[in-house]
Design a protein around this motif. Structure first.
Motif, mmCIF file in Angstrom:
data_model
loop_
_atom_site.group_PDB
_atom_site.id
_atom_site.type_symbol
_atom_site.label_atom_id
_atom_site.label_comp_id
_atom_site.label_asym_id
_atom_site.label_seq_id
_atom_site.Cartn_x
_atom_site.Cartn_y
_atom_site.Cartn_z
ATOM 1 N N VAL A 82 41.076 65.989 8.403
ATOM 2 C CA VAL A 82 41.406 67.168 9.209
ATOM 3 C C VAL A 82 41.195 66.695 10.646
ATOM 4 C CG1 VAL A 82 40.774 69.535 9.793
ATOM 5 C CG2 VAL A 82 40.587 68.732 7.411
ATOM 6 N N ALA A 83 42.185 66.867 11.495
ATOM 7 C CA ALA A 83 42.121 66.215 12.808
ATOM 8 C C ALA A 83 42.376 67.182 13.951
ATOM 9 C CB ALA A 83 43.160 65.091 12.863
ATOM 10 N N ILE A 84 41.844 66.796 15.097
ATOM 11 C CA ILE A 84 42.235 67.449 16.351
ATOM 12 C C ILE A 84 43.163 66.459 17.053
ATOM 13 C CG2 ILE A 84 41.421 68.459 18.520
ATOM 14 C CD1 ILE A 84 38.647 68.799 17.120
ATOM 15 N N GLY A 126 33.502 68.341 11.864
ATOM 16 C CA GLY A 126 32.243 68.565 12.562
ATOM 17 C C GLY A 126 32.190 70.003 13.057
ATOM 18 N N PRO A 127 31.054 70.405 13.585
ATOM 19 C CA PRO A 127 30.927 71.780 14.097
ATOM 20 C C PRO A 127 31.790 72.010 15.341
ATOM 21 C CG PRO A 127 28.911 70.520 14.487
ATOM 22 C CD PRO A 127 29.793 69.639 13.670
ATOM 23 N N ASP A 128 32.303 70.921 15.917
ATOM 24 C CA ASP A 128 33.156 71.040 17.113
ATOM 25 C C ASP A 128 34.581 71.464 16.772
ATOM 26 O OD1 ASP A 128 33.568 68.636 15.703
ATOM 27 O OD2 ASP A 128 34.487 67.712 17.463
ATOM 28 N N SER A 171 27.739 65.646 12.983
ATOM 29 C CA SER A 171 28.860 64.755 13.299
ATOM 30 C C SER A 171 29.927 65.477 14.118
ATOM 31 C CB SER A 171 29.444 64.190 12.002
ATOM 32 O OG SER A 171 30.340 63.151 12.301
ATOM 33 N N LYS A 172 31.057 64.827 14.253
ATOM 34 C CA LYS A 172 32.160 65.411 15.032
ATOM 35 C C LYS A 172 33.482 65.226 14.273
ATOM 36 C CE LYS A 172 32.322 64.731 19.553
ATOM 37 N NZ LYS A 172 32.383 63.883 20.755
ATOM 38 N N THR A 173 34.398 66.080 14.571
ATOM 39 C CA THR A 173 35.711 66.057 13.917
ATOM 40 C C THR A 173 36.520 64.835 14.385
ATOM 41 O OG1 THR A 173 35.629 68.455 13.922
ATOM 42 C CG2 THR A 173 37.784 67.461 13.501
ATOM 43 N N PHE A 174 37.296 64.300 13.476
ATOM 44 C CA PHE A 174 38.223 63.198 13.788
ATOM 45 C C PHE A 174 39.215 63.662 14.866
ATOM 46 C CE2 PHE A 174 42.479 61.387 12.264
ATOM 47 C CZ PHE A 174 42.336 60.176 12.928
ATOM 48 N N ARG A 175 39.423 62.781 15.874
ATOM 49 C CA ARG A 175 40.382 63.103 16.931
ATOM 50 C C ARG A 175 41.368 61.960 17.109
ATOM 51 N NH1 ARG A 175 39.043 67.098 20.991
ATOM 52 N NH2 ARG A 175 37.168 68.202 20.317
ATOM 53 N N TRP A 176 42.623 62.325 17.289
ATOM 54 C CA TRP A 176 43.667 61.326 17.529
ATOM 55 C C TRP A 176 44.571 61.821 18.653
ATOM 56 C CZ3 TRP A 176 49.127 61.677 16.846
ATOM 57 C CH2 TRP A 176 49.817 60.474 17.028
ATOM 58 N N ALA A 177 44.900 60.922 19.553
ATOM 59 C CA ALA A 177 45.891 61.247 20.585
ATOM 60 C C ALA A 177 46.949 60.153 20.589
ATOM 61 C CB ALA A 177 45.227 61.354 21.958
#
Lengths: 301, 301
Positions: free
Chosen positions: B9-11, B49-51, B76-82
């Protein structure tokens, strides 16, 4: 119905990762005629010089190809092309090019060919394609090929030719260049607005797309050839199978055009399996029909 | 039959020639679930993550997607991709990547999901895919995705995963890299020898090829999308439509697999028409079925 092709007869030297074929027979009219003759008699119009080492009557001995339109121009020389296909075959470079007869006046269409109903104008200057087409009295279905240099430098001539053509058979890069549009479906529609009622866009190993002015569309993958030794002549063989099926059936409705694209695809798959004309010389019509059925099975759901 | 997906699940922040979509919802498990839920209920296993600014319960409110396997990892933190898609969309560059939760232990498959019959292991380290698969008791059909970095650096893990998988869904460059073979038909056969009974090779705008260990083959062009705004998620949407149809029908014979490839193709064509999940959110099942019939009509001869 009668099928006429105008185009080059060439002396080719081809290098691919699979080998070298030096001074072999090539040219658009040769590949087209060999491909189309599996379907229907073919009338060939082209020019060679006295230096041409091939006896075309012998080459086409077992095929119904009428060479009455083959001119031997004594003071000139045969068109020569040498090219190299690189790793994976997806691009090629021209090593040398001698236009010779192709830089001169176009050949004359013999009187006995002037009643041709199906006409394929292989790639050359659009002005010359015009001059050839004008010699045919009342063609029923005219298809043309072209290439990047004419789109860049002779666009008005090309557009004028397209107004007189029923079909353009073109590769994807050329379609994008001509339409000034990357998306091929949109590009096809833009080209239809230039005159033809059918546009066939060839995408090499990704197959082809056909669009008609009636809004019909057809998409076909390439035949999944396990062996590709020499892609030379694939496009003209495609056109030969396509036009051969149309002329044989005498129809140009969309169902017939779809089958024609499939036949073109299949014939091209035999061409690229070996150097020069070897691929087409080693098969008969039943091989084509068998692969046609395989292609149908591979793509239907 | 029950369908489980494990994946990210990504931002996402995506730039294309059509615009910029900042901090939008993405990730393989999200695209897969949204796509597959048109066909059958989906069980999602993933970590954030909670973010994470998205309420996934709300995102999937109108869909039958069970989020019991969605873990919120507090430390932890959420997976992020740009990433940026360049002109013509045919290649993209990654602008930034924060693995975060994806670099940690995989999530736990909830007990209520352990009886899942159809399983899709979205792209991650093959070792983690193993650990996820081991938590499922007796899966009937396991499909996996992978990517170049695992082929290059974790080949033994990947080969071991393939021995336990029924299907690999992979893009053409990865298939060539994995098989060490350029020709995709040959590459498919080499990959079949590694274990799976079915290989689906995605070729982007050129469609897809499927090969089975029984020797069956299927080739389908991409749906001719007039509008492509954001290709992100196309591959996972394809997998979602493919696995969704299989799980819905409960069969994996080749005729069903062919229809599944067509459904995957169609669902992906909606995904790429708009940014993030907008394309999939604006349609219903009847739109998919209608485009499925159009694709059939476009390709049959």
């Amino acid at each position: 119905m009668s099928l006429l092709v105008t185009g080059s007869v060439a002396i080719d030297t081809v290098k691919t990762p699979y080998g070298v074929s030096e001074n072999c027979l090539g040219g658009a009219a040769v590949y087209f005629s060999m491909a189309a003759s599996f379907f229907t008699p073919v009338r060939l119009v082209g020019v060679i010089g006295p230096d041409c080492p091939f006896d075309l009557a012998e080459v086409f001995a077992s095929r119904d190809v009428d060479l009455a339109g083959l001119e031997i121009r004594e003071q000139s020389k045969t068109f020569r092309w040498a090219g190299t296909y690189h790793k994976n075959m997806d691009n090629r470079t021209t090593d040398s090019l001698e236009l010779n007869v192709l830089a001169e006046a176009p050949p004359t269409v013999p009187d006995s060919f002037k009643d041709s109903k199906f006409v394929f104008l292989a790639n050359t200057a659009p002005r010359l394609q015009h001059q050839l087409l004008e010699q045919v009295q009342r063609p029923a279905f005219v298809a043309a090929d072209t290439m990047n240099c004419w789109i860049e430098d002779h666009l008005d001539d090309l557009k004028s030719l397209l107004e007189k053509s029923n079909c353009l058979i073109i590769n994807e890069d050329e379609a994008r260049m001509l339409a000034k549009e990357h998306n091929l479906i949109k590009a096809g529609e833009i080209i239809l607005d230039m005159g033809p009622s059918v546009v066939v866009i060839k995408k090499g190993e990704s197959g082809s797309i056909m669009c008609s002015a009636d809004g019909d569309k057809f998409i076909l993958p390439a035949y999944p050839a396990a062996e590709v030794k020499d892609p030379t002549g694939a496009g003209d063989s495609f056109a030969g199978g396509f036009m051969g099926h149309l002329a044989q059936s005498g129809k140009t409705d969309f169902e017939t055009l779809k089958a024609a694209v499939a036949y073109g695809t299949v014939v091209a798959s035999f061409t690229i399996a070996d150097f020069s004309l070897k691929g087409l010389n080693s098969i008969d019509r039943s091989d084509i029909d068998s692969r046609f059925e395989t292609l149908r099975k591979l793509t239907q759901f």
